[in-house]
Design an enzyme around this catalytic site. Structure first.
Site, PDB file in Angstrom:
ATOM      1  N   TYR A  91       0.818  -1.215   0.000  1.00  0.00           N
ATOM      2  CA  TYR A  91       0.000   0.000   0.000  1.00  0.00           C
ATOM      3  C   TYR A  91       0.855   1.269   0.000  1.00  0.00           C
ATOM      4  CZ  TYR A  91      -3.895  -3.148   1.198  1.00  0.00           C
ATOM      5  OH  TYR A  91      -4.831  -4.158   1.208  1.00  0.00           O
ATOM      6  N   LYS A 121       2.598 -15.452   1.495  1.00  0.00           N
ATOM      7  CA  LYS A 121       2.559 -16.344   0.337  1.00  0.00           C
ATOM      8  C   LYS A 121       4.006 -16.628  -0.068  1.00  0.00           C
ATOM      9  CE  LYS A 121      -0.409 -17.340  -2.357  1.00  0.00           C
ATOM     10  NZ  LYS A 121      -1.191 -18.593  -2.622  1.00  0.00           N
ATOM     11  N   ASP A 130      -3.885 -17.715   1.604  1.00  0.00           N
ATOM     12  CA  ASP A 130      -5.129 -18.266   1.061  1.00  0.00           C
ATOM     13  C   ASP A 130      -5.628 -19.410   1.931  1.00  0.00           C
ATOM     14  OD1 ASP A 130      -2.845 -19.623   0.186  1.00  0.00           O
ATOM     15  OD2 ASP A 130      -3.678 -20.167  -1.763  1.00  0.00           O
ATOM     16  N   ASP A 181      -4.877  -6.890   6.282  1.00  0.00           N
ATOM     17  CA  ASP A 181      -6.086  -6.136   5.959  1.00  0.00           C
ATOM     18  C   ASP A 181      -7.246  -7.086   5.670  1.00  0.00           C
ATOM     19  OD1 ASP A 181      -7.973  -4.354   5.017  1.00  0.00           O
ATOM     20  OD2 ASP A 181      -6.872  -3.805   3.209  1.00  0.00           O
ATOM     21  N   ASP A 237     -10.328  -8.263   8.436  1.00  0.00           N
ATOM     22  CA  ASP A 237     -11.725  -7.959   8.113  1.00  0.00           C
ATOM     23  C   ASP A 237     -12.546  -9.241   8.023  1.00  0.00           C
ATOM     24  OD1 ASP A 237     -11.665  -5.217   8.144  1.00  0.00           O
ATOM     25  OD2 ASP A 237     -11.091  -5.041   6.039  1.00  0.00           O
TER      26      ASP A 237
HETATM   27 MG   LIG Z   1      -4.951 -20.571  -3.410  1.00  0.00          MG
HETATM   28 MG   LIG Z   2      -9.739  -3.446   5.577  1.00  0.00          MG
END
Ligand SMILES: [Mg+2]
Ligand SMILES: [Mg+2]
Lengths: 370, 370
Positions: A143, A194, A227, A251, A255
């Protein structure tokens, strides 16, 4: 008793001032009954500050926040300021505070209080007793990384670029925050990235592993792909205690975890800066809900997330675990008694407004400390 | 009838061959009873190909895949090949196929069949009838962008870097896949990014909007931030029909949506390449589950995801919607009848193995087309 606990209160906009009022009453009560004296200052931020000074975060507010031991923040923004140019958005108030105070570690609890277990989209037995803490890095990663932008290439086509950058120091300092928290809880930390497809993820995994091995051998560290973590959260969330992630994965996963609780109006958060040689660390506490301009001024907002943000402040900035627990228990007891604000209302419960909810919490505090 | 449907079957490793066997029986049955003739070739990939040729994806396999109208893939990998160097991993088999065939659009259905609604961690009423299609870009974005790597900076500190890059053409072509699918479903598409904090996200939002406005005015397009989409999926998943995301967000959200169904052993997927002037597009179909070496050869693997991958192939590569639907209905009826493989077993159901499950599907196909 010396007033050594400097607190800056920034109610902000929308429902911010009305839910903050209920915290003020708890502070007054603690002052009277628990012999804890705070040196409380109140400041302006967001749209309120824009109206008063032309800036969403005036220098005096930054200075006061920097001097304070902890900042209790409400929420900012509303339709009144929506059409202002980007550099005058109320949201810049909180962004400047985070930046100027160097607040790099965002702490997002995802807690399901027993009386609200049926508010979750998940089956109650899967979320009852859920108590996860997600630690998200907030000043680095994709970000903020450079280069970033949209340019036109030789073929005349637009190309959008963002850069994920993490240095080992950035990773290590937020990892230490997460390890410290894990050490005070169940000594179990899940670090998320990841590493299979991202280089920053490979470094993240390596550095978190090094910090753990060298400084926190007593904390069990698990590495998990982001993931897979999303899958696990959505199927067996109670396997987690503390989760650590970079800015982007933190993030999304924080959430997600918040949504799993089913009661967003109940959730506090903290953002911490570096531990200074003095032993002090900048810290800002705020509910995860926004300023909710649609219900502002109606007296129906849920003050619990703001109250629980204050409890988090007591625990993390002042080490007042007992008082924090007292407030958390009081909130839970009020809910167990059946009171609900509109946002968490369910059949068979009693719908009340902001003040009645705040008063009920105070009454429980009285009882619990009698 | 001309054998104009060229199919390449790549069973791969682990449970791949045994679940693929059940598909072969369906193909034989279609040949006999539905007068549909496929020209079926079988090839090797993954560990099986490594053992036979030294390569996880021999040139002959790539050539056969390129000639075929559609590829039905099983799964690859297993402990036998885990210690091999990185460039000899069985997983490279599928990566090379994706790359050489230019497969850029990954389609991941998250479907809850009625008989399995209680397998989800979500309350049954929130997932019953769930039918989402997630379209993920798979050849671009942060998993491939340059520069990437870990280097040491002037202060002697390691820094990890990845680059998210998306050109407007890359975005537009996968957007068209998603819009085309949405057009055949409920004409509603949700495009996901972080346009609020990412430049590639800003371009993503702009380009998807442009494609929608110019070419798909009949499809309702909604833009959503990825963190909000995770929250919405975990609380009200049935609000979605088709979701489009870049490589990273598509990865996390498709796995999240899959987990929400609670039955990963049931889910197929497709990966599509560009539409060629001939009207043909490369396409590969595979279950989302892996090669499950722990249960391989035991005859207990669930063949449904492989069977449903074949149904997806019939629909998307051959336009055989009716036959695809027939197979999907047959699978659902078998489950409604109470048969379950171990992975989806629940109290009161009848536990069966791979062959019995496959035979039951065949019997339902017979009945349905009688
Ligand atoms: Mg995946
Ligand atoms: Mg968020």
């Amino acid at each position: 008793m010396p007033a050594n606990k400097k607190l800056l209160i920034l109610p902000g906009d929308g429902i911010g001032p009305e839910v903050m009022r209920e915290v003020r009453r708890i502070i007054d009560w603690m002052d009277r009954r628990r012999s804890v004296t705070f040196e409380v200052k109140e400041g302006i931020v967001g749209g309120a500050a824009l109206d008063a000074t032309g800036s969403p975060c005036p220098d005096e507010t930054v200075a006061a926040a920097s001097e304070a031991d902890a900042v209790l923040f409400g929420s900012v923004g509303g339709p009144k300021w929506d059409s202002l140019p980007f550099d005058q958005r109320p949201e810049l108030g909180i962004l400047r505070l985070r930046k100027d105070l160097g607040l790099f570690a965002n702490l997002r609890p995802a807690v399901v209080l027993d009386p609200l277990a049926d508010a979750s989209a998940l089956r109650p037995e899967l979320v009852k007793g859920l108590d996860i803490m997600i630690v998200r890095e907030t000043t680095g990663g994709i970000y903020f990384g450079e280069p970033r932008g949209i340019h036109v290439n030789e073929q005349g086509k637009r190309v959008g670029i963002d850069t994920e950058v993490y240095s080992e120091d950035e990773i290590a300092r937020v990892a230490r925050v997460a390890f410290d928290i894990a050490r005070k809880r169940s000594r179990k930390l899940t670090s998320v990235e990841k590493a299979n497809v991202m280089q920053s993820g490979r470094l993240w995994r390596a550095v978190v592993g090094e910090v753990g091995k060298a400084e926190y051998p007593d904390v069990e560290l698990q590495h998990m792909y982001a993931d897979n973590c999303a899958m696990q959260l959505a199927s067996r969330p109670k396997q987690f205690d503390v989760i650590l992630g970079g800015n982007l994965f933190g993030d999304v996963l924080s959430d997600l975890a918040a949504a799993l609780t089913g009661s967003l109006g109940m959730l506090p958060s903290a953002t911490l800066g570096a531990m200074q040689p003095s032993g002090k660390r900048h810290a800002l506490y705020e509910p995860i809900h926004g300023s909710a301009p649609d219900i502002a001024g109606k007296g129906i907002a849920n003050p619990c997330a703001q109250i629980l943000s204050f409890a988090m402040l007591l625990r993390l900035s002042f080490g007042m675990d007992e008082d924090a627990q007292l407030i958390e228990t009081a909130v839970e007891k009020v809910l167990a008694g059946g009171l609900r604000t509109a946002d968490i209302m369910s059949p068979g419960r009693a719908r009340v407004g902001t003040t009645v909810m705040g008063e009920a919490v105070l009454r429980e505090l009285e009882k619990l400390s009698a």
